[in-house]
Design an enzyme around this catalytic site. Structure first.
Site, PDB file in Angstrom:
ATOM      1  N   GLY A  17      36.431  48.291  17.453  1.00 20.36           N
ATOM      2  CA  GLY A  17      36.948  46.943  18.239  1.00 20.36           C
ATOM      3  C   GLY A  17      38.161  46.290  17.838  1.00 20.36           C
ATOM      4  O   GLY A  17      38.352  45.024  17.898  1.00 20.36           O
ATOM      5  N   CYS A 387      41.183  55.041  44.815  1.00 18.43           N
ATOM      6  CA  CYS A 387      42.206  56.117  44.618  1.00 18.43           C
ATOM      7  C   CYS A 387      41.465  57.624  45.293  1.00 18.43           C
ATOM      8  O   CYS A 387      41.421  57.652  46.230  1.00 18.43           O
ATOM      9  CB  CYS A 387      42.635  56.220  43.266  1.00 18.43           C
ATOM     10  SG  CYS A 387      44.272  57.147  43.278  1.00 18.43           S
ATOM     11  N   GLY A 389      38.447  58.156  45.347  1.00 18.27           N
ATOM     12  CA  GLY A 389      37.442  57.771  46.028  1.00 18.27           C
ATOM     13  C   GLY A 389      37.771  57.293  47.564  1.00 18.27           C
ATOM     14  O   GLY A 389      36.864  57.368  48.424  1.00 18.27           O
ATOM     15  N   HIS A 536      44.621  51.155  42.714  1.00 22.13           N
ATOM     16  CA  HIS A 536      43.711  50.884  41.530  1.00 22.13           C
ATOM     17  C   HIS A 536      43.209  49.561  41.255  1.00 22.13           C
ATOM     18  O   HIS A 536      44.183  48.957  40.453  1.00 22.13           O
ATOM     19  CB  HIS A 536      43.776  51.538  40.339  1.00 22.13           C
ATOM     20  CG  HIS A 536      43.905  53.023  40.417  1.00 22.13           C
ATOM     21  ND1 HIS A 536      42.520  53.712  39.834  1.00 22.13           N
ATOM     22  CD2 HIS A 536      44.929  53.790  40.360  1.00 22.13           C
ATOM     23  CE1 HIS A 536      42.964  54.950  40.052  1.00 22.13           C
ATOM     24  NE2 HIS A 536      44.128  55.270  40.378  1.00 22.13           N
ATOM     25  N   GLU A 538      41.228  48.059  40.050  1.00 19.34           N
ATOM     26  CA  GLU A 538      40.484  47.651  38.667  1.00 19.34           C
ATOM     27  C   GLU A 538      41.525  47.196  37.907  1.00 19.34           C
ATOM     28  O   GLU A 538      41.258  46.303  36.823  1.00 19.34           O
ATOM     29  CB  GLU A 538      39.633  48.731  38.274  1.00 19.34           C
ATOM     30  CG  GLU A 538      40.316  50.121  37.550  1.00 19.34           C
ATOM     31  CD  GLU A 538      40.563  50.985  38.931  1.00 19.34           C
ATOM     32  OE1 GLU A 538      40.809  50.405  40.200  1.00 19.34           O
ATOM     33  OE2 GLU A 538      40.874  52.197  38.685  1.00 19.34           O
TER      34      GLU A 538
HETATM   35  N1  GLN Z   1      43.862  63.075  42.244  1.00 19.09           N
HETATM   36  C1  GLN Z   1      44.225  62.167  43.276  1.00 19.09           C
HETATM   37  C2  GLN Z   1      45.674  61.947  43.553  1.00 19.09           C
HETATM   38  O1  GLN Z   1      46.407  62.738  42.710  1.00 19.09           O
HETATM   39  C3  GLN Z   1      43.759  60.858  43.006  1.00 19.09           C
HETATM   40  C4  GLN Z   1      44.350  60.213  41.826  1.00 19.09           C
HETATM   41  C5  GLN Z   1      43.481  59.150  41.181  1.00 19.09           C
HETATM   42  O2  GLN Z   1      42.080  59.107  41.682  1.00 19.09           O
HETATM   43  N2  GLN Z   1      44.013  58.390  40.127  1.00 19.09           N
HETATM   44  O3  GLN Z   1      46.263  61.734  44.439  1.00 19.09           O
END
Ligand code: GLN
Length: 560
Positions: A17, A387, A389, A536, A538
């Site tokens: 950590g 992404c 997903g 993303h 997140e």
């Molecule tokens: N493989 C997908 C792309 O390159 C999604 C990438 C990701 O989920 N970061 O577009």
């Protein structure tokens, strides 16, 4: 004010950590009113973390200015609540690359270019540049790896050179591990003594030893460390295991670590203010209503531990959003290959409050993820696609709602009849040339939101719901014109050729990148929460400022 530097190095072993310790120290100093930044120096030869498999190295974090880096940069952003930029991340590969580049350009004017001093000099140049650019009073520099490794030696040499030049502006913290072997039941200091001696052989002396252990250290151990490691007893800082990492700054402050380190740096003591952190740490520990979230990942080859590391920003985002709504997040790892073998097992999803399909690459488990998206759409389970997903949700919708049989992404099936997700033009050229490193669509890009959509409502209403203003929502303009900016890492995108047809079947295009007309968010109607983002989110969630989309997703999940 003179710029000050704190180096954080590891003794004994890795994975105790160090990154969170460095970030927590930063949190304290920031709460005292200093401007603080943090740097990660990784010893490996990869120029960046982008080419590494997450099961090897954990999550690849992406900065707003598009650097694929170590997950510790994510820790710094979360703890310090700042955007860390490209200059704050270096690897041995990157350092050598610039020295060699300079040599080729004759910038060393005919001199013999050597590992010492030219490599440490370049490391120091980078550290000072990052500190200057961040206008930091205090810069924390974490050196990856452990004392005694061959490959991080030149980083230690850089510390030695900086300390020699300006002794009062440099402090050194060694994060060590003190085992409590079960057959003895006593905390042992010998490995730390040895690490300290090794550090001395580099010409360095730690000012502080952070004692990572299963329990707090006692006075006897402090005395031992003081004698054998040449530190003041009070500079052995206790760092016992904690239930939540957000307790760490609070624990450090109990030992007055902040002022002790200011003292070493010849700076005046200051009060810290960790009241918001204390609120968060309390919420994190409270047993409240559970919200059960499934994570459909694939980078979990050695059990859930690696999964947690590979998806750390996703997991932390879920936690931030849940805690501020007085919920206890319970994460369930979903093995999508299992669904491919036996679709009946999908019914386990009905026990979940929501499902996240995070980013990913390649074909393993993808058909299973598509089944997950279908199940969530049909059974009205909140679905959040990040992404990959989002791309998966689009493929599922095309296949099952628009009846485009065999629809796919060209990443998986280059010959598909319905390439609803396709490679971006510029990416095609790069892949043909085998240019893989740092060539994806990376970093922050704008996205204009569609009024009335779920995501539009989430971004625009968050300020009222959440303890603070939305991460990524800094460009809010007017009620009807919301432009957000979020981070990306991908080569493929929703194929605009199919946009109209998908929309006709009911897919909502909820966000578009204005410059290149790229679809950034998809949603479906008549569903509590079915959102996919090409970006993303997140990477933008902060412990004290949950991300609007995660916040809304968790809210809908707990309501459903
Ligand atoms: N493989 C997908 C792309 O390159 C999604 C990438 C990701 O989920 N970061 O577009």
């Amino acid at each position: 004010m003179k710029r000050k530097f704190i180096f954080v190095v590891g003794g004994v072993m890795s994975s105790v950590g160090k990154g969170v310790a460095a970030a927590s120290l930063g949190t304290i100093l920031k709460s005292k009113g200093f401007s603080v930044t943090a740097i990660k120096a990784d010893p490996y030869l990869n120029v960046d973390a982008g080419t590494m498999n997450p099961t090897e190295h954990g999550e690849v974090f992406v900065t707003v200015d598009g650097v694929e880096c170590d997950q510790d940069i994510g820790n710094y952003e979360r703890f310090l609540d700042v955007e860390i930029l490209r200059d704050n991340y270096m690897t041995t590969g990157r350092v050598y690359e610039s020295v060699i580049h300079r040599e080729r350009n004759l910038e060393y004017e005919g001199k013999c270019v050597e590992a010492v001093p030219h490599i440490p000099e370049e490391i120091i140049r980078r550290i000072k540049l990052a500190a200057r650019k961040a206008k930091a009073d205090i810069t924390i520099v974490e050196i990856g790896g452990t004392i005694g490794e061959y490959q991080n030696m030149l980083f230690f040499e850089a510390i030695r050179m900086m300390k020699m030049e300006t002794p009062n502006d440099v402090a050194l913290v060694m994060v060590s591990f003190l085992p409590v072997p079960s057959h003895i039941g006593e905390m042992k200091t010998k490995p730390t003594q040895n690490a300290s001696r090794e550090l001395n052989s580099y010409g360095l002396q730690a000012d502080f030893i952070l004692c990572r252990a299963s329990e707090p250290i006692d006075d006897k151990r402090r005395e031992k460390l003081a004698v054998f490691c040449n530190i003041k007893p009070e500079n052995a800082i206790s760092a016992p295991d904690v239930k939540s990492i957000y307790d760490i700054p609070i624990n450090f402050e109990k030992e007055n670590f902040g002022n002790k380190i200011l003292n070493v740096l010849k700076m005046r003591s200051r009060e810290s203010n960790l009241s918001e952190w204390k609120k968060l740490a309390k919420l994190a520990k409270e047993e409240s209503k559970e919200v059960k979230i499934g994570v459909a990942g694939k980078y979990f080859s050695t059990g859930s531990y690696v999964l947690a590391d590979s998806y750390i920003s996703v997991i932390e985002s879920i936690k931030h959003a849940a805690w501020w709504q007085n919920l206890t997040p319970k994460l369930v790892w979903l093995d999508t290959e299992k669904y491919e073998k036996d679709a009946k097992t999908l019914s386990e999803l009905s026990k979940l409050d929501g499902v996240v399909v995070p980013g990913g690459f390649g074909s393993r488990g993808v058909e299973g993820k598509i089944l997950v998206a279908q199940y969530c759409r049909e059974h009205k389970i909140p679905y959040f696609g990040l992404c990959y997903g989002m791309q998966i949700a689009t493929i599922e919708f095309a296949r099952n709602v628009c009846k485009m049989k065999g629809a796919n992404t060209t990443e998986i099936d280059p010959k598909t009849k319905y390439p609803v997700i396709d490679i971006m033009k510029d990416q095609k050229t790069k892949l043909a040339r085998k240019e893989y490193g740092n060539t994806m669509r990376l970093g922050s890009y704008d996205c204009k939101l569609t009024p009335g959509a779920i995501s539009y409502m989430a971004y625009s209403s968050l300020t009222a719901n959440s303890p603070a203003s939305p991460a990524g929502g800094s460009k809010l303009k007017a009620e009807d014109d919301i432009v957000i900016s979020e981070r990306h890492r991908h080569r493929y995108e929703l194929n605009n050729k199919y946009r109209r047809e998908l929309e006709k079947c009911g897919l909502v295009i909820a966000g578009v990148n204005p410059e290149r007309n790229l679809v950034e968010i998809i949603e479906i109607k008549n569903h509590p929460f079915f959102v996919g983002t090409q970006f993303h989110p997140e990477f933008g969630s902060r412990p004290l400022r949950p991300h609007p989309l995660f916040y809304d997703f968790i809210q809908k999940a707990s309501d459903s």
